[in-house]
Design a protein around this motif. Structure first.
Motif, PDB file in Angstrom:
ATOM      1  N   LEU A   1     -34.633  16.751 -14.149  1.00 44.13           N
ATOM      2  CA  LEU A   1     -34.192  15.358 -14.108  1.00 44.13           C
ATOM      3  C   LEU A   1     -34.248  14.791 -15.523  1.00 44.13           C
ATOM      4  CD1 LEU A   1     -33.360  12.950 -12.251  1.00 44.13           C
ATOM      5  CD2 LEU A   1     -35.770  12.255 -12.327  1.00 44.13           C
ATOM      6  N   ASP A   2     -33.082  14.431 -16.058  1.00 46.50           N
ATOM      7  CA  ASP A   2     -32.991  13.782 -17.364  1.00 46.50           C
ATOM      8  C   ASP A   2     -33.080  12.277 -17.129  1.00 46.50           C
ATOM      9  OD1 ASP A   2     -32.575  13.077 -19.955  1.00 46.50           O
ATOM     10  OD2 ASP A   2     -30.445  13.618 -20.001  1.00 46.50           O
ATOM     11  N   GLN A   3     -34.259  11.691 -17.422  1.00 49.33           N
ATOM     12  CA  GLN A   3     -34.519  10.296 -17.069  1.00 49.33           C
ATOM     13  C   GLN A   3     -33.704   9.321 -17.928  1.00 49.33           C
ATOM     14  OE1 GLN A   3     -38.683   9.129 -16.230  1.00 49.33           O
ATOM     15  NE2 GLN A   3     -39.219  11.249 -16.706  1.00 49.33           N
ATOM     16  N   ILE A   4     -33.325   8.240 -17.256  1.00 51.62           N
ATOM     17  CA  ILE A   4     -32.577   7.183 -17.935  1.00 51.62           C
ATOM     18  C   ILE A   4     -33.161   5.829 -17.534  1.00 51.62           C
ATOM     19  CG2 ILE A   4     -30.444   8.548 -17.927  1.00 51.62           C
ATOM     20  CD1 ILE A   4     -29.503   6.641 -15.612  1.00 51.62           C
ATOM     21  N   GLU A   5     -32.678   4.791 -18.164  1.00 54.39           N
ATOM     22  CA  GLU A   5     -32.950   3.429 -17.718  1.00 54.39           C
ATOM     23  C   GLU A   5     -31.637   2.843 -17.213  1.00 54.39           C
ATOM     24  OE1 GLU A   5     -35.478   0.666 -19.984  1.00 54.39           O
ATOM     25  OE2 GLU A   5     -35.791   2.335 -21.391  1.00 54.39           O
ATOM     26  N   TRP A   6     -31.652   2.341 -16.011  1.00 55.89           N
ATOM     27  CA  TRP A   6     -30.481   1.696 -15.417  1.00 55.89           C
ATOM     28  C   TRP A   6     -30.690   0.190 -15.565  1.00 55.89           C
ATOM     29  CZ3 TRP A   6     -25.863   3.220 -13.249  1.00 55.89           C
ATOM     30  CH2 TRP A   6     -25.170   2.279 -12.494  1.00 55.89           C
TER      31      TRP A   6
ATOM     32  N   GLU B   1     -33.526  -9.320 -20.922  1.00 60.53           N
ATOM     33  CA  GLU B   1     -34.514  -9.230 -22.003  1.00 60.53           C
ATOM     34  C   GLU B   1     -34.575  -7.819 -22.569  1.00 60.53           C
ATOM     35  OE1 GLU B   1     -39.308 -10.019 -22.741  1.00 60.53           O
ATOM     36  OE2 GLU B   1     -38.361 -10.689 -20.871  1.00 60.53           O
ATOM     37  N   ARG B   2     -34.580  -6.811 -21.698  1.00 54.76           N
ATOM     38  CA  ARG B   2     -34.624  -5.419 -22.152  1.00 54.76           C
ATOM     39  C   ARG B   2     -33.350  -5.074 -22.909  1.00 54.76           C
ATOM     40  NH1 ARG B   2     -36.942  -1.232 -24.394  1.00 54.76           N
ATOM     41  NH2 ARG B   2     -36.355   0.799 -23.489  1.00 54.76           N
TER      42      ARG B   2
ATOM     43  N   VAL C   1     -28.250  -4.762 -27.146  1.00 52.75           N
ATOM     44  CA  VAL C   1     -27.054  -4.777 -26.309  1.00 52.75           C
ATOM     45  C   VAL C   1     -26.865  -6.186 -25.755  1.00 52.75           C
ATOM     46  CG1 VAL C   1     -25.937  -3.838 -24.259  1.00 52.75           C
ATOM     47  CG2 VAL C   1     -27.393  -2.358 -25.676  1.00 52.75           C
ATOM     48  N   ASN C   2     -25.655  -6.725 -25.954  1.00 52.66           N
ATOM     49  CA  ASN C   2     -25.348  -8.057 -25.444  1.00 52.66           C
ATOM     50  C   ASN C   2     -25.058  -7.971 -23.943  1.00 52.66           C
ATOM     51  OD1 ASN C   2     -24.411 -10.591 -24.804  1.00 52.66           O
ATOM     52  ND2 ASN C   2     -23.087 -10.768 -26.592  1.00 52.66           N
ATOM     53  N   PRO C   3     -25.847  -8.657 -23.118  1.00 59.36           N
ATOM     54  CA  PRO C   3     -25.617  -8.593 -21.660  1.00 59.36           C
ATOM     55  C   PRO C   3     -24.218  -9.029 -21.243  1.00 59.36           C
ATOM     56  CG  PRO C   3     -27.747  -9.595 -22.143  1.00 59.36           C
ATOM     57  CD  PRO C   3     -27.027  -9.468 -23.450  1.00 59.36           C
ATOM     58  N   GLN C   4     -23.553  -9.838 -22.107  1.00 57.60           N
ATOM     59  CA  GLN C   4     -22.208 -10.303 -21.760  1.00 57.60           C
ATOM     60  C   GLN C   4     -21.151  -9.246 -22.021  1.00 57.60           C
ATOM     61  OE1 GLN C   4     -22.173 -13.201 -20.244  1.00 57.60           O
ATOM     62  NE2 GLN C   4     -24.401 -13.331 -20.616  1.00 57.60           N
TER      63      GLN C   4
END
Length: 687
Positions: A588-593, A601-602, A608-611
């Motif tokens: 399993l190659d872990q990621i953040e979704w 905030e993250r 990375v701009n959330p927009q």
């Protein structure tokens, strides 16, 4: 319940010996009054229900028969009581243990639990059978007519019997001859006068508890037989030998032809009619001197079987020598052993510590060092931490030196088992207390908590994504004014770690001082459980989390902590292999979704701009080394089939087929693990 079953097993083994002796005595007393045989069964049922007795030099109980429960309990410790209880499934998943490897400790516990459940099922089955039988009998007697006193008549029964314990009734078939009626009433009244209905019901209750022991069934049948034979003899004594023929005819005509399984009723014509008639016809009033001799013999036998043998208590040194001999036997019986131990000697036996408050009796730890001299040192393969000095093997092992644990019982000591110096910090009082806490929890002499009272479980994530949990307790004062401490914690694989405070004092003294400091206005954070948890995680475990990452469960029981926490990951699955290892596995190659709505905030921290997320999500892959995962037959699989957005449950084969259907990159999957294995795999919907 496991401990209770072991005690019952212990009593049952001892009672089997007593039953055999009573059967032999019964044969020797064959020509004597059956009341003597009947009395002897009392000692059997005492041994079956009472776990203790007095000691006597006249005891007829062999010493080797006693103590099965203690031997199982102590041998079940497997000699290892570490501060970390290792979850074997996790070891298998990490390749430390081969598949199918199970410690003797776990295997013994499993079998004992299985037998305990079977034992309880048997007890319930017998009780249910007895209750159903009694209800049917009472239903059969609902039309019985009262005659006089406690005597009733019924046209639905074939043989007379006594029914009831504290207000017993005599039930008679209708149309009995007056002569038969007289014999029968005397017979049943003797039963009542001797409290036989209560004794037989008690015997059946004991039989239900020891149903697994065939000797107890034999004892129950023979006791019931002696009860009836002795009652017949009492009738003859009261009415004279001239009634033998008529009494035997009555017995034969009213026979039910079968045994009654249960404690009730006491039937006049129960099985063994032939034996009872033979006993009646052969009965002669014994001479006075024969009765006296029989009474003396039965009395001596009764107290000989009732008492335990006097045992000279062993000293600490003798227990140490016994321990060394067991080690010698283990060496010489090992398959790889090509040598014999020709001499042993103790080089050090020293009391390390004594504690008065851990158990109800004082407990001592003794440090033991010894030497074993093999006949040929060159044949000895030094492995597992073994060491040799001047041709002698030392007591060393991979887990350190032996630490013997004793409990005081009056003026003597009782050996409880062995710990190893490498398993805990024995250099401090607090470390010794932790070692004993672990040791006694494994022996089930202490509950699974260091401090009683209110508990809080706090779950938190490691940097790897694994979920761990802490058990917080109040060691000194309960309630709002008391301080909190972390007494133990568990990782996502089920490994348990006990926390020992860094102090030269006892743990109580250490926390009492902290409690005093808090009451003096210092260390105020100790009254806030989440702050205590955060301080421990960041400081002791070096895992940097925020208080928002903590999930607390309040007012829980210590037993709730035993449940391993689930860990949740998300990542890309690769190298799913079916037969390469003991269980199917994958990487399993872990990621953040991350989503614009929930993780702004993250996203900002990552630059990375959330927009700027056209699909509303962002995948951050820190390029970690892939995580190795193993599935089991219980693992669940959920996928999103083409044209749908809902998860559907599939089999492993269907999941693998679905995984291969992606021509390009596959979507990420949510993976839930517990105890070292994957519990479920669920596909992430990709808008």
């Amino acid at each position: 319940m496991d401990q209770l079953f072991l005690e019952i097993l212990d009593m049952s083994l001892l009672s089997s010996y007593v039953i055999i002796v009573v059967i032999c005595a019964r044969m020797l007393l064959k020509k004597q009054s059956k009341i003597f045989s009947y009395i002897l069964w009392a000692v059997v049922f005492f041994r079956l229900i009472i776990p203790f007795s007095f000691e006597s030099i006249f005891s007829l109980i062999p010493r080797r028969i006693q103590g099965l429960q203690a031997e199982i309990t102590y041998s079940n410790q497997a000699g290892i009581h570490t501060g970390v209880q290792i979850n074997e499934a996790a070891l298998v998943s990490h390749g430390i243990l081969e598949s199918g490897t199970v410690s003797n400790h776990s295997l013994m516990d499993t079998w004992i639990t299985i037998f305990t459940v079977m034992w309880m099922i048997g007890i319930v089955a017998l009780f249910v059978y007895s209750i159903v039988s009694m209800r049917r009998l009472y239903a059969q007697l609902k039309d019985a007519k009262w005659v006089s006193d406690n005597i009733y008549e019924s046209n639905t029964i074939r043989t007379p019997f006594v029914l009831g314990w504290f207000k017993p009734r005599i039930y008679l078939p209708v149309a009995l001859l007056e002569k038969e009626r007289k014999y029968i009433l005397i017979h049943e009244q003797i039963h009542i006068k001797r409290y036989d209905p209560i004794f037989k019901a008690a015997a059946f209750f004991i039989l239900c508890i020891h149903w697994f022991n065939p000797f107890v069934w034999i004892a129950f049948w023979l006791m019931s037989e002696d009860m009836e034979l002795s009652c017949d003899e009492s009738v003859l004594k009261k009415m004279g030998p001239e009634i033998k023929k008529d009494y035997s005819i009555s017995l034969l005509s009213l026979s039910v032809g079968k045994k009654i399984i249960g404690g009730h009723p006491l039937a006049f014509g129960e099985d063994n009619i032939k034996g009872r008639i033979m006993n009646i016809l052969n009965y002669k009033k014994p001479a006075f001197w024969i009765v006296i001799v029989a009474i003396l013999a039965v009395t001596l036998l009764f107290f000989g079987l009732l008492s335990n043998p006097k045992v000279k208590p062993l000293t600490v040194t003798e227990y140490a020598e016994q321990y060394i001999q067991e080690e010698v036997d283990a060496f010489e019986s090992a398959e790889w052993s090509e040598f014999k131990i020709v001499e042993t000697k103790i080089t050090k036996l020293e009391k390390l510590a004594e504690f008065d408050e851990i158990l109800s009796e004082p407990v001592e730890i003794w440090s033991l060092e010894y030497r074993l001299k093999p006949d040929d040192i060159d044949k000895v393969s030094l492995a597992g931490g073994m060491n040799a000095v001047d041709g002698w093997l030392t007591e060393d092992s991979s887990m350190g030196k032996p630490m013997l644990v004793f409990k005081h019982k009056g003026d003597s000591v009782e050996y409880l088992g062995c710990m190893r110096s490498g398993e805990s910090d024995f250099t401090t009082i607090a470390g010794q207390e932790t070692a004993l806490q672990i040791f006694f929890e494994e022996m089930k002499l202490l509950p699974y908590e260091t401090y009683s009272g209110e508990h809080i479980i706090v779950k938190f994530p490691l940097s790897t994504g694994e979920t761990c949990q802490l058990l917080l307790s109040q060691p000194i004062v309960q309630g709002d004014s008391g301080i909190w401490c972390v007494e133990r914690w568990m990782d996502g694989n089920g490994n348990l770690y006990y926390e020992t405070p860094r102090t030269e004092k006892s743990q109580k003294e250490y926390y009492r001082e902290l409690q005093q400091e808090k009451e003096n206005g210092k260390l105020s954070y100790l009254s806030e459980p989440l702050q205590v948890a955060l301080h421990f995680i960041n400081g002791e475990l070096r895992q940097f989390v925020s208080i928002d990452d903590l999930k607390a469960q309040y007012s829980v029981k210590a037993e709730d902590f035993i449940e391993t926490p689930e860990s949740q990951y998300i990542g890309y699955i690769s190298k799913f292999e079916i037969n390469k290892y003991s269980k199917s596995s994958f990487h399993l190659d872990q990621i953040e979704w991350l989503t614009a709505d929930n993780d702004a905030e993250r996203l900002n921290k990552l630059g990375v701009n959330p927009q700027d997320l056209p699909n509303g999500y962002y995948i951050y892959n820190p390029n970690h080394y892939p995580m190795f995962c193993q599935v089991t037959e219980e693992t669940s699989y959920y996928v999103i089939k083409q044209g749908s957005t809902a998860l559907q449950s599939v089999t492993l084969e269907e999941f693998l087929k679905h995984l291969k259907s992606f021509s390009g990159s596959a979507p990420p999957f949510h993976v839930v693990t517990k105890d070292g294995y994957v519990q479920s795999i669920s596909e992430q919907y990709m808008p």
